[in-house]
Write an enzyme that holds these catalytic residues in place. Structure first.
Site, PDB file in Angstrom:
ATOM      1  N   GLU A   1      56.967 -14.266  91.015  1.00 13.89           N
ATOM      2  CA  GLU A   1      58.262 -13.417  90.827  1.00 13.89           C
ATOM      3  C   GLU A   1      58.262 -14.010  89.104  1.00 13.89           C
ATOM      4  O   GLU A   1      59.528 -14.378  88.922  1.00 13.89           O
ATOM      5  CB  GLU A   1      59.251 -13.897  91.679  1.00 13.89           C
ATOM      6  CG  GLU A   1      58.873 -12.998  92.809  1.00 13.89           C
ATOM      7  CD  GLU A   1      60.318 -13.279  93.714  1.00 13.89           C
ATOM      8  OE1 GLU A   1      60.526 -12.392  94.732  1.00 13.89           O
ATOM      9  OE2 GLU A   1      61.031 -14.252  93.763  1.00 13.89           O
TER      10      GLU A   1
ATOM     11  N   GLU B   1      56.076  -8.430  98.243  1.00 19.01           N
ATOM     12  CA  GLU B   1      57.083  -8.752  99.100  1.00 19.01           C
ATOM     13  C   GLU B   1      58.002  -7.396  99.275  1.00 19.01           C
ATOM     14  O   GLU B   1      58.249  -6.943  98.140  1.00 19.01           O
ATOM     15  CB  GLU B   1      57.812  -9.826  98.769  1.00 19.01           C
ATOM     16  CG  GLU B   1      57.155 -11.147  98.656  1.00 19.01           C
ATOM     17  CD  GLU B   1      58.225 -12.347  97.913  1.00 19.01           C
ATOM     18  OE1 GLU B   1      59.310 -12.367  98.051  1.00 19.01           O
ATOM     19  OE2 GLU B   1      57.663 -13.319  97.348  1.00 19.01           O
TER      20      GLU B   1
END
Length: 1009
Positions: free
Chosen positions: A202, A314
């Site tokens: 991320e 995710e």
């Protein structure tokens, strides 16, 4: 069969030409040959394009789920979890590394002791048949302490983290290189199962200004350094990354061709219903929360990664429970209905690779957690923290099983998405069509996705036998509340075709070259389906309250069933067999494969209905050998090859009969014994905070003189010396500070930082002078202390003891936020010296490498090993925590009890803690040396703490320790209850030799008094 010409109700298709084979609409001009087929230049074993991943030339729908080996530090249990994930129809699983778990200091790496050997995950994956998405970090976030950074990295001495600062790059190189090297032995390119390798996590930092595409050069160099390291250490599989949201648009070769730091395949993370039970945490990213409101990802992928698969490394599998969140988590809006609606919505947007975060969450034992969350990391996952499966698991399974057999789903174009596809404007459908085979998938959903109404409708479809509105003859398709349904057309089953079905396809198998397809619908619903190429159909077996109607038409047979309850079997004269099941029956339908191929070839599948869980199947001569779990005695029905005559269950042959339609049936019995639970009566107790007394000797190995006058930490203290615990090699959980001063003082001002929900207490010469009880929104506790009610030695030495409960290091840029005392001043005197104590040996001496560097804090009981087996408490007094004690203090209670769990049973147990006295207590529960509960009722609501097998000894004695810290003078009382969560007869036995996980007490602990 009725056909409808000129589909004016599908405006999106009005200009499309007719297709061959009678199809009334055409796919868009895109074909697989239009899009470039990529590989990474090192190998073509894994390829990808606009549609999907390919492995060894075959397209793969990646349905994956995340587990964290370091949150379940028992590798025998990893097999249980991966077998469940495989049984759910998944083709892969994902896992994060955790640098902190492997690195106690900057000279040490441990990938061997106990559960630190993550390579066993690859070995189990190969045996079970799952591909692996490997995510080493070096930063992983994961609500882990410092985001997975080793805690020695948090001092500020290593420069800017997650950057190309050479100090940071040098620090991470040993870990990242070794992790890559170990993974390289298990790549799919050399016969292993590691499919892709994630770089960082991320890290949406590619742009200084994204709208102008002004790059962040340092971030690019950092990403490139990690990629180069992975390649240099043998990683030949594709490199991936996961954007944190749709705003950052980082590291995609399509979006920024030629940019430094780009990865092979760019992915996106999304938590549309919030990653936390505290919905306010997500409004900055998601906007106002609306339950069951889906998100448009289709346009994002078209913009950011059009020549790559639409990929979610995710996607929301649940939510973590923060301090102050509800006991048991927040499954309300993220349960089975969430799984049904949101995961099908991904299909509607052409997603062909998704990994659910989490599939199994586990536990924040020891100092695993960041301050944002408490002990449980259940995450409301499909597999619960205690490893139990239920409705959310089954709902997820039903979709994953479909995606595993729906080969045509891996190459689709989206032709339209509107309510014009249906006869009810409250229902929208998205049409996905395979441009090669012309198979289609219509994903239906409420036009307002948050709606919970029940809506009936018919669906306009285009098939190889014409344009139809289905169901044609009777009934309707129904969305019941928060629900989505996928209606498949021209679905290939070997060389046979299911033209359409108003029930969803669950799975199919080729049994003796003939397809057996399983359809699923709601209880009491009506169903219509058309089997192409058949001329006759018959009802072979039914538990339904209504009979079937068969109509030979349009080159096949249409079958109508008015009301579905239970399971029915229908046979057709072209060899097709249709099994129709209502949802509860479909929940207990399984399709284990006879191979360990993650693709699970349909000609090697066995179809099974009945048990709570089926873990696997094998053919042993004429015996179908099944393994799995059963909660209740039940009938098992198996569709297998005709050479199979007998069933066995977990090694025991069953009395087997064959049905007229060829399946095998038998009865299997459940575990009906009882497991006697120990009574927790024989407790002993010892003083847990001798350090508060002025006569305590702090000259031993446990203590470090705190004399630093400068710090590399970017946050400078208000007073000196520096009293940051990480500066002195202590990092975890509980810390002690002893400040000395001479003469009179009337009070003190303290500012202590320990993370959200942390607490601290202060004693002057043994008398309590104040406590910070904790706050779920504050990581700093400021107090002015009065010494009016304490003993002050006006003509001598005074000792102020501060006990701090550190809840972990912060995430992202906050990883270097210090833990300890920011400011310490006296009224009427000055401190002359300070000492600090933490975990025994600090970061440099590893007394317990098996449990690892995050296992212990600095309690006296932890330093001296009172929580370990082998320690003798024979001279302790007898006392129970339920009786408790008065006064502000810490007591350590200890008891031992045996367990004798039967073989071939999977059982789960938990402790329930209850503060029957004041709530101003902080409690830690230790099980065989592992801290498995932080019970802080003043700031948290968690009371039940599951303990996995291996941590609990299922075949012998268990040592239980309980530290009870009363933060007020009214003391503490704590009840401790040991309960059974479940017990099932299972092929996976929770009784195994786990002694290696529980090293005993050693005499070297005595040095840390």
């Amino acid at each position: 069969m009725k056909t409808i010409a000129g589909l004016s109700w599908i405006s999106a298709l009005s200009s499309l030409a007719s297709l061959p084979n009678g199809l009334g609409v055409s796919a868009q001009n895109n074909t697989p040959s239009t899009w470039p087929l990529h590989d990474n230049g090192l190998s073509d074993v894994v390829q990808w394009d606009h549609y999907s991943f390919k492995v060894n030339g075959k397209r793969l729908f990646v349905f994956s789920g995340e587990i964290h080996y370091w949150r379940i530090p028992v590798y025998e249990v990893w097999e249980d979890l991966l077998e469940k994930i495989k049984a759910a129809g998944f083709t892969a699983f994902a896992f994060y590394g955790n640098w902190a778990y492997h690195s106690a200091n900057n000279k040490t790496l441990d990938f061997e002791s106990g559960a630190h050997d993550f390579s066993k995950l690859f070995e189990i994956a190969h045996r079970v048949g799952l591909y692996v998405i490997t995510r080493p970090g070096p930063y992983v976030n994961a609500e882990a302490n410092a985001g997975g950074f080793p805690l020695w990295l948090t001092t500020g001495a290593y420069g800017k983290l997650r950057d190309d600062d050479p100090r940071y790059l040098q620090a991470l190189d040993p870990y990242f290189s070794k992790f890559s090297e170990l993974t390289s032995k298990h790549l799919v390119t050399n016969g292993g199962n590691a499919l892709v390798y994630q770089i960082e996590n991320e890290y949406g930092e590619q742009w200084k200004d994204r709208t102008k595409k002004i790059p962040n050069d340092a971030a690019g160099r950092y990403m490139q350094a990690l990629e180069d390291s992975a390649r240099a250490n043998g990683i030949e599989i594709p490199l991936i990354h996961n954007d944190p949201n749709m705003n950052t648009k980082s590291w995609s070769k399509d979006y920024a061709p030629g940019a430094v730091g780009n990865v092979d395949v760019a992915g996106l993370d999304s938590y549309p219903s919030c990653w936390s039970c505290n919905l306010a945490e997500c409004t900055g990213t998601n906007g106002k929360y609306v339950a069951y409101q889906v998100v448009n990802y289709y346009d994002h992928f078209k913009e950011v990664s059009p020549t790559q698969p639409s990929f979610f490394p995710e996607f929301q599998g649940g939510s973590y429970n923060p301090w102050g969140g509800p006991e048991g988590g927040c499954p309300g809006d993220i349960g089975a209905d969430f799984a049904n609606l949101f995961y099908r919505n991904l299909i509607s947007q052409r997603v062909t690779a998704v990994s659910l975060y989490m599939m199994f969450g586990g536990t924040n034992w020891g100092a695993i957690a960041a301050p944002v969350t408490a002990t449980s990391y259940d995450y409301s996952s499909p597999i619960s923290e205690n490893r139990e499966i239920g409705a959310k698991f089954y709902e997820t399974k039903n979709l994953a099983m479909f995606t595993r057999v729906a080969d045509d789903l891996t190459v689709t174009d989206r032709l339209g998405s509107s309510s014009s596809y249906t006869t009810n404007p409250a229902v929208t459908a998205s049409e996905l069509r395979n441009p090669i085979t012309k198979a289609a998938f219509y994903v239906t959903i409420h036009s307002v996705s948050s709606s919970s109404t029940t809506e009936s409708f018919k669906l306009h479809i285009s098939t190889s036998v014409g344009n139809l509105t289905i169901p044609q003859h009777s009934g309707s398709i129904v969305l019941n509340g928060h629900q989505s349904k996928i209606i498949s057309t021209d679905f290939a089953m070997g060389n046979k075709t299911l033209t359409y079905s108003t029930a969803e396809i669950l799975t199919y198998a080729l049994i003796d070259s003939s397809p057996v397809v399983v359809l699923s619908t709601d209880v009491g619903g009506s169903v219509e389906f058309h089997v192409k190429g058949a001329t006759k159909g018959s009802l072979a077996s039914s538990g339904f309250t209504s009979n079937a109607t068969f109509r030979a038409e349009a080159g096949g047979v249409t079958t109508n069933i008015e009301r579905v309850t239970g399971m029915g079997v229908y046979q057709f004269n072209n060899g097709v067999k249709v099994v129709l099941a209502d949802k509860p029956t479909a929940y207990l339908f399984w399709a284990p494969n006879l191979s360990n191929d993650p693709f699970a070839p349909v000609d090697q599948s066995v179809l099974i209905q009945g048990p709570y869980l089926v873990r696997g199947a094998a053919l042993d001569g004429d015996v179908v050998a099944l393994k799995g779990d059963v909660k209740n005695s039940t009938t098992i029905e198996v569709f297998a090859h005709e050479t199979a005559l007998t069933l066995s269950w977990n090694g025991k042959k069953l009395e087997t009969s064959r049905t007229p339609y060829g399946s095998l049936k038998a009865q299997i019995s459940a575990f009906n014994g009882t497991i006697p639970l120990p009574s927790l009566n024989d407790w002993k107790v010892n003083e847990g905070l001798p350090e508060k007394m002025p006569e305590y000797d702090d000259n031993g190995a446990a203590w470090v003189v705190a004399n630093h006058t400068t710090t590399p930490n970017p946050t400078k203290p208000d007073t000196l010396p520096v009293l940051y615990v990480d500066e002195y090699g202590f990092h975890n959980s509980f810390h002690l500070f002893r400040g000395y001063f001479e003469g009179s003082a009337t009070g003190a001002q303290l500012s202590v930082q320990g993370g959200l929900a942390f607490g601290w207490s202060a004693w002057l010469n043994g008398d309590l002078v104040g406590s910070w009880l904790g706050n779920t929104t504050l990581g700093v506790g400021n107090m002015t202390l009065s010494f009016a009610n304490a003993t002050v030695h006006a003509n001598g030495t005074n000792v102020l003891l501060i006990a701090q409960d550190n809840t972990g290091h912060d995430l992202r840029g906050g990883a270097t936020d210090p833990r300890g005392i920011l400011r310490a001043t006296l009224d009427g005197a000055d401190f002359t010296s300070w000492k600090i104590a933490g975990e025994a040996g600090g970061e440099n001496i590893q007394l317990d490498p098996v449990r690892g560097p995050l296992a212990e804090g600095g309690l006296t009981a932890e330093r001296l090993g009172w929580h370990l087996s082998g320690f003798s408490d024979c001279d302790w007094a007898s006392a129970s925590p339920s009786t408790g004690f008065s006064g502000a203090d810490i007591k350590f209670y200890r008891t031992t009890f045996p367990l004798d769990i039967p073989e071939d049973v999977d059982a789960s147990f938990a402790f329930i803690l209850n503060a029957t006295g004041p709530k101003t207590v902080r409690v830690q529960l230790f099980v065989n040396g592992y801290q498995y509960a932080r019970f802080n009722p003043y700031v948290g609501n968690e009371v039940k703490f599951p303990i996995p097998p291996g941590i609990l000894n299922y075949a012998g004695d268990n040592v239980i320790g309980l530290s009870v810290w009363a933060q007020g003078n009214d003391g503490a009382k704590v009840d401790v209850e040991f309960v059974q969560e479940y017990a099932v007869e299972s092929s996976w036995s929770s009784r195994f030799d786990s002694e290696y996980l529980r090293p005993e007490w050693t005499e070297e602990r005595l040095a840390y008094a």
